[in-house]
Design an enzyme around this catalytic site. Structure first.
Site, PDB file in Angstrom:
ATOM      1  N   LYS A 250       0.835  -1.206   0.000  1.00  0.00           N
ATOM      2  CA  LYS A 250       0.000   0.000   0.000  1.00  0.00           C
ATOM      3  C   LYS A 250       0.872   1.260   0.000  1.00  0.00           C
ATOM      4  O   LYS A 250       2.038   1.226   0.401  1.00  0.00           O
ATOM      5  CB  LYS A 250      -0.878   0.023   1.261  1.00  0.00           C
ATOM      6  CG  LYS A 250      -2.015  -0.963   1.253  1.00  0.00           C
ATOM      7  CD  LYS A 250      -2.829  -0.822   2.534  1.00  0.00           C
ATOM      8  CE  LYS A 250      -3.971  -1.815   2.569  1.00  0.00           C
ATOM      9  NZ  LYS A 250      -5.041  -1.503   1.609  1.00  0.00           N
ATOM     10  N   ARG A 324     -10.880 -10.734   0.697  1.00  0.00           N
ATOM     11  CA  ARG A 324     -11.788 -11.691   0.037  1.00  0.00           C
ATOM     12  C   ARG A 324     -11.228 -13.109   0.068  1.00  0.00           C
ATOM     13  O   ARG A 324     -11.979 -14.073  -0.009  1.00  0.00           O
ATOM     14  CB  ARG A 324     -12.087 -11.210  -1.389  1.00  0.00           C
ATOM     15  CG  ARG A 324     -10.930 -11.197  -2.333  1.00  0.00           C
ATOM     16  CD  ARG A 324     -11.167 -10.304  -3.545  1.00  0.00           C
ATOM     17  NE  ARG A 324     -11.110  -8.885  -3.196  1.00  0.00           N
ATOM     18  CZ  ARG A 324     -11.272  -7.898  -4.060  1.00  0.00           C
ATOM     19  NH1 ARG A 324     -11.501  -8.161  -5.335  1.00  0.00           N
ATOM     20  NH2 ARG A 324     -11.213  -6.635  -3.673  1.00  0.00           N
TER      21      ARG A 324
END
Length: 471
Positions: A250, A324
């Site tokens: 990130k 996910r």
């Protein structure tokens, strides 16, 4: 805080509640100069003092005020007046307020005592603080008190764990807390370490965990009611205690906020505390796939192909789409091993949902019209709002892979929250009543108790209301 059905002495502290309409009706009974400073508008507070007492005039807004708005007023009052309030028997005056509105006011007073790190130094937590209100019977006041306390315990736990810095909520620390919580509330507690996860085939979860310095902790908590033929609800909370993004690292600028990537899990923990303390007549099966998403020589790589618990293979295109992955295994494990009437997962899942809704509402996806409507109504009632988005099969084409059954992101730069939901749908094992809530924008944001972004407690009141009324 005690709630007592009486009004029989001189009080040194008084709370008087007014809507704008009630103030117009009643203001002639008070010093006429007060109307220069107070009109009953939402969140207005005027403090009137005499030799013997202090009276807080508290504005609720229009007479059409909703119950959640009364809670908001009480939260703000509790936060902003902390240094003035006294831990003494206090008269609450309001002859127009309904029982539900009174309950929301009491909840707000307690919830407004939260700050990080949480302690009970606020006057409202003192045993000397009592609210005297004669318009509601003592039996009902006792029930309101119990509900407000249980909600406060659940929501403050949610906020506390979300606000903790990464080094104070490593997987072992969180597991120790959950084990103690299970013991306290007689919950069944199960945790699978890395070796056990490998045996079970929880490959999607392990792909994220393999780069961690901490062992896997795929955690299952079960609350069982003694009520016969009770409904069973399955709850799953994304529990990435810190998310670096993994190899798909990130941006560093706001990475410190990634301690908030367990917002789904903390909402579920808060609702589990409430259900346990209130002994709600429902069964809960909770799965928290606990891990961090770290970078190491063992971390999973873009292009890896992973086999999930249900046998489907996943091509990893982005290691920052890790939520996910762990939810996929949690969903299929719960669906295959437990019979549930309703299955809900909550996750701080995508930046896409933040760009779409900001901090206004969460994104809702469901394969069932009844569940969708139930969640929308509950969200409106609790002000933990949701907006329904489609699960059309056209989105499924975006996650087809050349080398596996699925890929974990679409390479199109749009609609990632929908793509993520469509991905998760492949792991619910045809459960007929499933909902996925992407709460990335609403779990962590602007709050009255902190200068920076912090935990909002979103999801706790949504879930507790839903669980309490699901028959």
């Amino acid at each position: 805080m005690k709630l007592i059905n009486k009004k029989n002495k001189n009080y040194i502290q008084v709370f008087q509640l007014f809507t704008e309409e009630e103030w117009i009706k009643k203001n002639k009974s008070f010093n006429k100069n007060i109307s220069n400073f107070f009109t009953g508008k939402k969140n207005e507070v005027f403090i009137s003092t005499s030799e013997d007492s202090i009276t807080y005039f508290i504005g609720l807004g229009k007479s059409s005020v909703q119950s959640f708005e009364i809670q908001q007023v009480a939260v703000k009052f509790s936060q902003t007046q902390k240094n003035n309030l006294r831990a003494v028997p206090t008269l609450l005056m309001s002859d127009f307020i309904s029982q539900k509105q009174f309950e929301e006011f009491i909840k707000g007073l307690l919830l407004g005592t939260y700050k990080y790190p949480f302690d009970k130094s606020h006057p409202f937590w003192s045993p000397e603080f009592e609210i005297h209100f004669e318009n509601i019977s003592q039996k009902k006041l006792d029930n309101i008190s119990q509900k407000a306390l249980a909600l406060s315990n659940g929501q403050t736990a949610c906020q506390e764990w979300l606000n903790k810095p990464a080094n104070l909520k490593t997987p072992p620390v969180l597991c120790s807390y959950l084990k103690d919580l299970a013991k306290k509330h007689q919950l069944k507690y199960t945790v699978f370490n890395r070796k056990k996860c490998e045996e079970l085939g929880l490959g999607a979860y392990l792909s994220v965990n393999q780069g961690s310095a901490y062992d896997a902790a795929f955690t299952i908590l079960e609350y069982r009611t003694t009520v016969k033929k009770a409904k069973t609800i399955g709850l799953i909370g994304k529990c990435v205690v810190f998310d670096t993004g993994g190899i798909s690292l990130k941006d560093h600028q706001n990475m410190h906020y990634m301690k908030s990537d367990m917002g789904g899990a903390t909402a579920v923990i808060g609702s589990l505390i409430y259900a346990s303390e209130m002994q709600l007549p429902v069964n809960l099966v909770v799965i928290l796939p606990i891990t961090d998403n770290a970078i190491s020589e063992k971390a999973f790589l873009p292009s890896d192909v992973i086999t999930a618990y249900n046998g489907k293979t996943i091509e990893v295109l982005n290691t920052d789409a890790e939520g996910r992955m762990i939810l996929a295994d949690a969903l299929s494990y719960l669906a295959k091993n437990y019979k549930t009437d309703l299955l809900i997962d909550l996750a701080t899942l995508t930046g896409s949902s933040v760009r779409m809704f900001g901090d206004t509402c969460g994104a809702l996806f469901s394969n069932n019209e009844e569940v969708k409507n139930l969640l929308l109504q509950t969200g409106d009632r609790t002000n933990q709002r949701l907006w329904n988005l489609p699960l059309w099969d056209v989105w499924k084409e975006d996650i087809q892979s050349d080398v596996a059954d699925l890929k974990n992101i679409s390479l199109k730069p749009i609609g990632d929250c929908i793509v993520a939901a469509k991905f998760l749908e492949q792991f619910i094992e045809n459960h007929p009543k499933w909902a996925h809530l992407d709460i990335a924008g609403v779990a962590f944001g602007s709050v009255g108790y902190a200068k920076e972004k912090a935990a909002t407690g979103f999801g706790v009141q949504l879930l507790t209301d839903l669980i309490e009324n699901y028959h």
